[in-house]
Design a protein around this motif. Structure first.
Motif, PDB file in Angstrom:
ATOM      1  N   VAL A 154      68.691  44.461  17.412  1.00 11.15           N
ATOM      2  CA  VAL A 154      69.610  44.589  16.278  1.00 11.15           C
ATOM      3  C   VAL A 154      70.105  43.213  15.842  1.00 11.15           C
ATOM      4  O   VAL A 154      70.137  42.891  14.649  1.00 11.15           O
ATOM      5  CB  VAL A 154      70.801  45.499  16.651  1.00 11.15           C
ATOM      6  N   ASN A 155      70.476  42.367  16.798  1.00  4.62           N
ATOM      7  CA  ASN A 155      70.938  41.019  16.468  1.00  4.62           C
ATOM      8  C   ASN A 155      69.882  40.240  15.697  1.00  4.62           C
ATOM      9  O   ASN A 155      70.163  39.639  14.653  1.00  4.62           O
ATOM     10  CB  ASN A 155      71.299  40.267  17.753  1.00  4.62           C
ATOM     11  N   ASP A 156      68.664  40.249  16.206  1.00  4.82           N
ATOM     12  CA  ASP A 156      67.610  39.461  15.572  1.00  4.82           C
ATOM     13  C   ASP A 156      67.201  40.049  14.223  1.00  4.82           C
ATOM     14  O   ASP A 156      66.902  39.312  13.272  1.00  4.82           O
ATOM     15  CB  ASP A 156      66.406  39.368  16.504  1.00  4.82           C
ATOM     16  N   GLN A 157      67.194  41.387  14.118  1.00  3.78           N
ATOM     17  CA  GLN A 157      66.853  42.008  12.845  1.00  3.78           C
ATOM     18  C   GLN A 157      67.909  41.691  11.784  1.00  3.78           C
ATOM     19  O   GLN A 157      67.580  41.378  10.632  1.00  3.78           O
ATOM     20  CB  GLN A 157      66.727  43.520  13.006  1.00  3.78           C
ATOM     21  N   ASN A 158      69.164  41.764  12.171  1.00  7.60           N
ATOM     22  CA  ASN A 158      70.236  41.484  11.215  1.00  7.60           C
ATOM     23  C   ASN A 158      70.227  40.030  10.764  1.00  7.60           C
ATOM     24  O   ASN A 158      70.511  39.727   9.600  1.00  7.60           O
ATOM     25  CB  ASN A 158      71.597  41.831  11.834  1.00  7.60           C
ATOM     26  N   TYR A 159      69.900  39.134  11.670  1.00  2.52           N
ATOM     27  CA  TYR A 159      69.813  37.731  11.295  1.00  2.52           C
ATOM     28  C   TYR A 159      68.716  37.529  10.252  1.00  2.52           C
ATOM     29  O   TYR A 159      68.868  36.737   9.316  1.00  2.52           O
ATOM     30  CB  TYR A 159      69.539  36.884  12.543  1.00  2.52           C
ATOM     31  N   ALA A 160      67.603  38.249  10.427  1.00  3.09           N
ATOM     32  CA  ALA A 160      66.513  38.160   9.450  1.00  3.09           C
ATOM     33  C   ALA A 160      66.929  38.757   8.114  1.00  3.09           C
ATOM     34  O   ALA A 160      66.602  38.217   7.046  1.00  3.09           O
ATOM     35  CB  ALA A 160      65.279  38.884   9.993  1.00  3.09           C
ATOM     36  N   GLU A 220      56.244  52.181  31.550  1.00  2.21           N
ATOM     37  CA  GLU A 220      56.543  53.297  30.653  1.00  2.21           C
ATOM     38  C   GLU A 220      57.969  53.209  30.125  1.00  2.21           C
ATOM     39  O   GLU A 220      58.205  53.402  28.926  1.00  2.21           O
ATOM     40  CB  GLU A 220      56.328  54.629  31.380  1.00  2.21           C
ATOM     41  N   LEU A 221      58.917  52.920  31.017  1.00  2.82           N
ATOM     42  CA  LEU A 221      60.309  52.791  30.584  1.00  2.82           C
ATOM     43  C   LEU A 221      60.483  51.596  29.650  1.00  2.82           C
ATOM     44  O   LEU A 221      61.191  51.688  28.636  1.00  2.82           O
ATOM     45  CB  LEU A 221      61.232  52.641  31.795  1.00  2.82           C
ATOM     46  N   GLU A 222      59.859  50.480  29.998  1.00  2.42           N
ATOM     47  CA  GLU A 222      59.959  49.288  29.155  1.00  2.42           C
ATOM     48  C   GLU A 222      59.431  49.578  27.754  1.00  2.42           C
ATOM     49  O   GLU A 222      60.029  49.191  26.738  1.00  2.42           O
ATOM     50  CB  GLU A 222      59.170  48.139  29.784  1.00  2.42           C
ATOM     51  N   SER A 223      58.316  50.278  27.683  1.00  2.00           N
ATOM     52  CA  SER A 223      57.741  50.647  26.397  1.00  2.00           C
ATOM     53  C   SER A 223      58.651  51.595  25.635  1.00  2.00           C
ATOM     54  O   SER A 223      58.817  51.471  24.410  1.00  2.00           O
ATOM     55  CB  SER A 223      56.366  51.289  26.612  1.00  2.00           C
ATOM     56  N   GLU A 224      59.257  52.520  26.349  1.00  2.00           N
ATOM     57  CA  GLU A 224      60.176  53.475  25.711  1.00  2.00           C
ATOM     58  C   GLU A 224      61.384  52.756  25.124  1.00  2.00           C
ATOM     59  O   GLU A 224      61.786  53.025  23.990  1.00  2.00           O
ATOM     60  CB  GLU A 224      60.629  54.506  26.737  1.00  2.00           C
ATOM     61  N   TYR A 225      61.954  51.829  25.884  1.00  2.00           N
ATOM     62  CA  TYR A 225      63.136  51.102  25.407  1.00  2.00           C
ATOM     63  C   TYR A 225      62.777  50.227  24.204  1.00  2.00           C
ATOM     64  O   TYR A 225      63.557  50.132  23.240  1.00  2.00           O
ATOM     65  CB  TYR A 225      63.716  50.231  26.525  1.00  2.00           C
ATOM     66  N   THR A 253      62.663  51.365  16.478  1.00  2.00           N
ATOM     67  CA  THR A 253      63.059  52.447  15.566  1.00  2.00           C
ATOM     68  C   THR A 253      64.376  52.111  14.875  1.00  2.00           C
ATOM     69  O   THR A 253      64.528  52.307  13.665  1.00  2.00           O
ATOM     70  CB  THR A 253      63.205  53.771  16.344  1.00  2.00           C
ATOM     71  N   VAL A 254      65.319  51.587  15.643  1.00  2.00           N
ATOM     72  CA  VAL A 254      66.606  51.176  15.063  1.00  2.00           C
ATOM     73  C   VAL A 254      66.391  50.050  14.059  1.00  2.00           C
ATOM     74  O   VAL A 254      66.953  50.061  12.952  1.00  2.00           O
ATOM     75  CB  VAL A 254      67.592  50.742  16.166  1.00  2.00           C
TER      76      VAL A 254
END
Length: 393
Positions: A77-83, A329-334, A340-341
């Motif tokens: 979220v931080n990096d997306q918002n900066y972009a 699997e968990l890393e990929s899920e996270y 998605t966010v």
């Protein structure tokens, strides 16, 4: 004289194990509370399962996994918002890149009935609290008063004026006590905010009335361009607590495990009527104050590089993988959850806002004043006249 319930409980681990006095109870543990090293290794523990020098037990693996998931989302979220700011799709964004562990822990240590009072930089904490990311970011586009309803997640609006949120937090806790409601309130503030008068007033009131409030200071070393050395001469910001008759603690703000442990204990003791507490998180602001700031004008790149090695995200990832808890699997899920966010944010911020100038008048007071009603009617008439003229043309 100290309030009776501010005295150390003889069953408190810090008192029982170390045989300390009231003064020592109020003072921070010597050094900085840390459980996981910068390289992601668990620090040595004693026979009680605690890291020597403090009484905090390690959070459960599931708690750390839940926290890590929020770290991954928060970083994205931080990096997306900066972009989005650089693309002109958002007006401004104060990034918490590098501080996500403190943000996540602040949200996860609370129960739904508790209240969080964030600052303008605490977007990740607000999202981790359960607020829709799209509603959070609406505020930073400048097209709405505040994008979310504070009562839905017991999360106050993000405060831009420094430390006013701490007075609101104390007021909420006091009001809840008068109503007979049981809740803990956590107010967030930066190191620069501790120089404000509101900081003193909030801590003093909370301590005198023994309110269940946690004052969580994210010490990221700069108040815009003013370094910490120009803010205080105290050994740590946590030491400021003792002057108000409350306990303070200094914790590694990039160690999610230590943060969850320290804040979790503070919440527990607040519920027992033994608050308030001050917790200082030793962390760092990796990016500029906002997109309007040039951090290279007041700090060196070498300093940033040193703190990059202490990244809370890579530290927790390394630890959980070494423990066998974080599978591929968990890393990929996270990662998928975070993407998605980010995609939803891009879509939402890419759409033109539907603005209604009359909204300026509709959310100022619960019952509109005659003056505002008159001004609203005047603007409505002008808008209607302009629309009619445009249609005729």
């Amino acid at each position: 004289m100290m309030p009776e319930n501010a005295q150390p409980d003889p069953t408190d681990e810090k008192v029982k194990r170390l045989g300390i006095s009231l003064e020592d109870y109020l003072l921070p543990t010597h050094g900085r509370i840390q459980m996981i090293s910068e390289s992601g290794e668990l620090l040595p523990v004693d026979e009680q399962g605690s890291t020597p020098g403090h009484e905090y037990p390690m959070p459960t693996t599931q708690e750390l996994l839940d926290g890590y998931r929020q770290l991954v989302i928060g970083r994205r979220v931080n990096d997306q918002n900066y972009a989005l700011v650089r693309q002109g799709r958002m007006a401004v964004y104060p990034s918490s890149h590098g501080q996500e562990a403190s943000e996540v822990a602040a949200a996860l240590c609370l129960e739904p009935r508790d209240w969080l009072f964030p600052t303008y930089r605490d977007t990740v904490a607000v999202i981790a609290r359960g607020v829709d990311p799209m509603e959070v970011m609406t505020n930073f586009r400048g097209n709405w008063h505040q994008g979310y309803n504070p009562h839905e997640n017991n999360t106050s609006v993000q405060s831009t004026p420094l430390t006013t949120q701490l007075l609101h937090a104390v007021g909420m806790a006091h009001a809840a006590r008068l109503r007979g409601e049981e809740m803990v309130v956590l107010g967030m503030v930066g190191d620069g905010g501790t120089s404000e008068g509101d900081f003193h007033e909030a801590l003093n009131f909370a301590s005198v009335f023994k309110l269940p409030v946690i004052f969580f200071v994210q010490n990221n070393k700069y108040a815009i361009s003013v370094p910490l050395s120009r803010q205080t001469a105290a050994p740590s910001l946590a030491h400021k607590a003792v002057g108000y008759g409350m306990a303070g603690e200094l914790v590694d703000g990039n160690d999610l495990a230590a943060l969850l442990a320290v804040l979790g204990r503070a919440v527990k003791l607040c519920r027992e009527g033994r608050g308030p507490f001050l917790v200082e998180a030793d962390t760092y602001r990796m990016q500029s104050h906002t997109n309007a700031d040039d951090a290279t004008r007041y700090r060196e790149g070498e300093e940033v590089d040193e703190w990059t090695k202490r990244d809370p995200l890579t530290r927790m990832r390394t630890y959980l993988k070494h423990e066998g808890a974080l599978t591929e699997e968990l890393e990929s899920e996270y990662t998928s959850d975070a993407e998605t966010v980010a995609a939803s944010l891009r879509d939402a911020m890419g759409q033109d806002a539907e603005l209604n100038p009359l909204d300026l008048f509709d959310h100022v007071y619960t019952v509109q004043t005659p003056q505002l009603a008159e001004q609203r009617a005047q603007l409505a008439e002008e808008l209607s006249r302009d629309a009619h003229t445009e249609h005729q043309g």
